[in-house]
Design a protein around this motif. Structure first.
Motif, PDB file in Angstrom:
ATOM      1  N   VAL B 128      13.653   6.699  -5.340  1.00  0.00           N
ATOM      2  CA  VAL B 128      12.565   7.662  -5.150  1.00  0.00           C
ATOM      3  C   VAL B 128      11.516   7.094  -4.207  1.00  0.00           C
ATOM      4  O   VAL B 128      11.045   7.774  -3.286  1.00  0.00           O
ATOM      5  CB  VAL B 128      11.946   8.034  -6.516  1.00  0.00           C
ATOM      6  N   GLY B 129      11.177   5.807  -4.396  1.00  0.00           N
ATOM      7  CA  GLY B 129      10.141   5.201  -3.577  1.00  0.00           C
ATOM      8  C   GLY B 129      10.536   5.141  -2.111  1.00  0.00           C
ATOM      9  O   GLY B 129       9.751   5.511  -1.240  1.00  0.00           O
ATOM     10  N   ARG B 137       9.273  14.507   4.765  1.00  0.00           N
ATOM     11  CA  ARG B 137       9.390  15.815   4.141  1.00  0.00           C
ATOM     12  C   ARG B 137       9.453  15.693   2.617  1.00  0.00           C
ATOM     13  O   ARG B 137       9.001  16.559   1.897  1.00  0.00           O
ATOM     14  CB  ARG B 137      10.640  16.509   4.668  1.00  0.00           C
ATOM     15  N   LEU B 138      10.046  14.590   2.141  1.00  0.00           N
ATOM     16  CA  LEU B 138      10.244  14.450   0.699  1.00  0.00           C
ATOM     17  C   LEU B 138       9.047  13.812   0.012  1.00  0.00           C
ATOM     18  O   LEU B 138       8.981  13.798  -1.215  1.00  0.00           O
ATOM     19  CB  LEU B 138      11.486  13.592   0.422  1.00  0.00           C
ATOM     20  N   ASP B 139       8.119  13.261   0.802  1.00  0.00           N
ATOM     21  CA  ASP B 139       7.036  12.485   0.209  1.00  0.00           C
ATOM     22  C   ASP B 139       6.246  13.307  -0.801  1.00  0.00           C
ATOM     23  O   ASP B 139       6.078  12.908  -1.962  1.00  0.00           O
ATOM     24  CB  ASP B 139       6.119  11.984   1.330  1.00  0.00           C
ATOM     25  N   GLY B 140       5.781  14.485  -0.363  1.00  0.00           N
ATOM     26  CA  GLY B 140       4.955  15.322  -1.244  1.00  0.00           C
ATOM     27  C   GLY B 140       5.652  15.662  -2.551  1.00  0.00           C
ATOM     28  O   GLY B 140       5.178  15.303  -3.627  1.00  0.00           O
ATOM     29  N   ARG B 144       4.695  14.267  -6.317  1.00  0.00           N
ATOM     30  CA  ARG B 144       4.240  15.191  -7.369  1.00  0.00           C
ATOM     31  C   ARG B 144       5.106  15.016  -8.615  1.00  0.00           C
ATOM     32  O   ARG B 144       4.618  15.010  -9.738  1.00  0.00           O
ATOM     33  CB  ARG B 144       4.302  16.633  -6.891  1.00  0.00           C
ATOM     34  N   LEU B 145       6.418  14.849  -8.366  1.00  0.00           N
ATOM     35  CA  LEU B 145       7.335  14.646  -9.494  1.00  0.00           C
ATOM     36  C   LEU B 145       6.948  13.371 -10.258  1.00  0.00           C
ATOM     37  O   LEU B 145       6.903  13.352 -11.497  1.00  0.00           O
ATOM     38  CB  LEU B 145       8.763  14.523  -8.968  1.00  0.00           C
ATOM     39  N   ARG B 197       6.129   4.149  -7.158  1.00  0.00           N
ATOM     40  CA  ARG B 197       4.836   4.164  -6.468  1.00  0.00           C
ATOM     41  C   ARG B 197       4.653   2.918  -5.612  1.00  0.00           C
ATOM     42  O   ARG B 197       4.244   2.995  -4.457  1.00  0.00           O
ATOM     43  CB  ARG B 197       3.715   4.243  -7.495  1.00  0.00           C
ATOM     44  N   ILE B 198       4.980   1.757  -6.210  1.00  0.00           N
ATOM     45  CA  ILE B 198       4.784   0.510  -5.463  1.00  0.00           C
ATOM     46  C   ILE B 198       5.682   0.496  -4.234  1.00  0.00           C
ATOM     47  O   ILE B 198       5.244   0.187  -3.123  1.00  0.00           O
ATOM     48  CB  ILE B 198       5.083  -0.701  -6.372  1.00  0.00           C
ATOM     49  N   VAL B 199       6.966   0.846  -4.426  1.00  0.00           N
ATOM     50  CA  VAL B 199       7.918   0.804  -3.320  1.00  0.00           C
ATOM     51  C   VAL B 199       7.499   1.781  -2.231  1.00  0.00           C
ATOM     52  O   VAL B 199       7.521   1.448  -1.038  1.00  0.00           O
ATOM     53  CB  VAL B 199       9.344   1.119  -3.826  1.00  0.00           C
ATOM     54  N   ARG B 200       7.060   2.969  -2.605  1.00  0.00           N
ATOM     55  CA  ARG B 200       6.631   3.940  -1.598  1.00  0.00           C
ATOM     56  C   ARG B 200       5.482   3.381  -0.772  1.00  0.00           C
ATOM     57  O   ARG B 200       5.496   3.461   0.462  1.00  0.00           O
ATOM     58  CB  ARG B 200       6.192   5.236  -2.269  1.00  0.00           C
ATOM     59  N   GLY B 201       4.490   2.807  -1.457  1.00  0.00           N
ATOM     60  CA  GLY B 201       3.344   2.263  -0.735  1.00  0.00           C
ATOM     61  C   GLY B 201       3.776   1.202   0.265  1.00  0.00           C
ATOM     62  O   GLY B 201       3.361   1.221   1.430  1.00  0.00           O
TER      63      GLY B 201
END
Lengths: 335, 320
Positions: B128-129, B137-140, B144-145, B197-201
């Motif tokens: 997910v991250g 496109r998938l970020d939002g 939210r999920l 969250r951490i990986v996305r950042g």
């Protein structure tokens, strides 16, 4: 700031609706039959009628909508009626528990004070211990006190309440006999003797919960203080001749409290979740044990409502934490 | 004329992982934690081969009376007439089953659940991250999920779900396997959010760096880019959350078993053993203390390990 708060409030509504849908969908798949306890001698057509009486006849979306209306529209009216003596919700259908056939919210209202007493007191005690501990261990970083504090917080993190609970019961209730091991809900506090009794019976559950809360918050307080202690403004404050006490307790503390306050707000709903286990250990007759009991008894309206109340708590306190952060820290403005 | 020859280094003087190990070693708590955790894991997985008493063995007839409710051998130190048996160093339970063997087999399940659930949660979280950070496109929607999952009351939902899906999964995987799959899936599905969250950042920050631009300019495909350039760089936060994830998973599993929503009684885990012994705690405190101690020790060592790993993997702290 106001627009941000309003935007967050508006956003909370679809979140809550989605969560209620998730909970409802999950329970919809429940294999448990509310009629399973009914004796086999009851003929099937009577069973069918009983099922209809529980409101199970309608399709799922109708029941979901009914539940939404009951939770968001009728129950608040009942609450207003209860407070002001009006009759807004007279004759309206409320959420009925399958177990007791009485309104779910009435039972929740009976159970909530016990939970709030134990959890609330534990939270306050935990914060009151954690903040000074955090401040001092950051101020004397790597001192004996800090090392010991770190170890105790690590233990607080790692030892689960279902172990500390029986352990303190064994030591303080069985061997030493100082405190009762079971929380007596029927106790009415009306004089000093009963207040003392109330204090004694709350001591053990509060101790177990407070250990966990202290561990989390003092850890956070410490790192937040450490972040601030090396800042330039601290050197400035010292350079202009302020006393050490004023520097640490006024300048640094006020800035370090900003993230800690939000963590305290964020932690409140999770404490309700953690209290489920503590309530179970000490037989506190609160909403946690109500949830366990109703899951085991397959009382779906009760489970649904309680789980949703937990969700509401999480969403509301997330909102409070976000807004608080903006209010306390002028560098963060969400607009 | 003598030509100056530079000594050519044959191997890199220090590797990254050697640095990490040096830093990790200097954190005493982390080192002890790692050894304790390793010891517990080895004990529960190899232990039953050495201590080959069957955890499920029920003595029958006269043996049942003779062997049930024996105390640990150390009880003799303060209670000389206690019923002890050298063949059962930690005593037996009220059905005469050996407590040491039960602890070992229970630990095997608890740690297996912890490790598998951690792997699942890390897989979901990383997926997910990375998707949210890499694909705009998938970020939002994905974030939210994640927020929605963070807003769910997890423990109540796990309790509800563990009751709902038990039957169905037991039918497919057998009683024990079904509960195992159920508990692992529930813990994994409800604990991936922090990792995501951490990986996305981190991915968002890395994406803007020059080496990604360079890699893209020589025609690296997105799949390769993620696998070769992004993932190795977000490995350290993932490793830290993996260690802490083990701790969370073990605690959650024990809590479930303690509340009676986990494994069946004849398939003991540490939480279940604890729960079963609480009723007779005043007579046989050791039956509560040992499983509780094992849970706490495992989680404590894992937490210390995570603490040290966090410091060791952070290049700003390393080398100071």
């Amino acid at each position: 700031m106001l627009t941000f708060t309003i935007r967050r409030l508006v956003l909370a509504v679809p979140t809550l609706l989605f969560i209620s849908l998730v909970i409802f969908a999950l329970l919809e798949f429940a294999p448990g039959d509310p009629m399973a306890q009914v004796p086999l001698t009851v003929p099937p057509e009577v069973k069918e009628k009983m099922r209809l009486a529980l409101g199970l006849g309608e399709p799922a979306y109708v029941r979901f909508w009914k539940w939404i209306v009951q939770f968001f529209w009728i129950e608040p009216q009942v609450m207003i009626d209860g407070i002001f003596g009006t009759a807004l919700a007279e004759g309206e259908q409320r959420i009925i528990s399958w177990q007791t056939r009485s309104p779910v919210m009435d039972i929740v209202a009976q159970r909530l004070p016990q939970t709030l007493w134990v959890v609330g007191v534990a939270y306050i005690v935990g914060i009151l211990i954690a903040i000074p501990v955090g401040i001092y261990s950051a101020y004397r970083q790597y001192s004996i006190f800090d090392q010991a504090g770190t170890f105790v917080t690590m233990v607080g993190f790692s030892v689960p309440p279902f172990f500390t609970g029986p352990l303190v019961i064994m030591v303080f209730a069985v061997w030493l006999g100082w405190f009762p091991s079971i929380y007596d809900t029927t106790l009415e506090v009306n004089d000093w003797a009963s207040l003392k009794k109330q204090f004694f019976q709350m001591f053990l559950p509060v101790m177990v919960l407070a250990l966990q809360i202290t561990a989390q918050i003092s850890r956070f307080m410490r790192s937040s203080m450490l972040d601030n202690l090396n800042q330039d403004y601290v050197r400035t404050a010292r350079a202009k001749g302020l006393g050490e006490r004023a520097v640490v307790l006024i300048h640094v503390l006020r800035n370090s409290m900003i993230p800690v306050v939000t963590v305290i707000a964020l932690g409140i709903p999770s404490i309700f979740g953690g209290a489920i286990i503590t309530e179970q250990v000490f037989k506190v007759n609160g909403i946690g044990s109500l949830l366990i009991g109703s899951i085991q008894a397959n009382d779906l309206p009760m489970v649904q409502t309680l789980t949703f109340i937990f969700a509401v708590l999480i969403v509301v306190f997330n909102l409070i934490a976000d807004v608080l952060y903006g209010v306390l820290d002028p560098r963060i403005r969400y607009d | 004329m003598i030509e100056l020859s530079d000594p050519v280094p044959t191997h890199p003087p220090r590797s990254q992982w050697w640095d990490v190990w040096v830093q990790f070693k200097s954190h005493k708590g982390a080192l002890i934690g790692a050894f304790v955790f390793l010891f517990i894991v080895l004990a529960v997985f190899i232990g039953p081969m050495i201590w080959w008493v069957d955890a499920q063995h029920l003595p029958s007839g006269r043996d049942f009376i003779k062997l049930r409710d024996t105390r640990p051998i150390y009880t003799v130190l303060w209670e000389s007439d206690a019923k002890t048996n050298w063949w059962h160093p930690l005593g037996t339970d009220n059905l005469g089953r050996d407590i040491l063997a039960r602890l070992l087999s229970g630990g095997r399940v608890s740690i297996a659940v912890g490790l598998t659930a951690m792997v699942l949660s890390i897989l979901i979280g990383t997926l997910v991250g990375v998707l949210a950070g890499y694909v705009k496109r998938l970020d939002g929607p994905l974030m939210r999920l994640t927020d929605l999952f963070l807003a769910l009351p997890l423990l109540p939902l796990i309790l509800v779900a563990s009751l709902l899906f038990r039957e169905a999964l037991s039918a497919t995987f057998g009683v024990e396997g079904g509960v195992f799959v159920l508990v692992v899936a529930l813990i994994g599905v409800t604990s991936w959010m922090q990792t995501a969250r951490i990986v996305r950042g981190d991915v968002l920050a890395l994406k803007e760096r020059e080496f990604i631009l360079a890699a893209r300019s020589i025609g690296t495909t997105p799949r390769k880019l993620v696998a070769r350039h992004l993932l190795p760089n977000v490995l350290s936060p993932i490793m830290v959350s993996a260690t802490l994830g083990i701790a969370i998973a073990i605690i959650t599993e024990s809590a479930l078993s303690f509340l009676g929503f986990g494994f069946p009684p004849d398939f003991p885990t540490w939480g279940r053993l604890l729960n079963d012994s609480v009723d007779r705690m005043d007579l046989y405190p050791e039956r509560v203390v040992w499983p509780g101690l094992m849970i706490s020790l495992t989680v404590l060592s894992v937490n210390y390990m995570g603490d040290g790993l966090r410091d060791a993997l952070d290049p700003r702290i390393r080398g100071r």
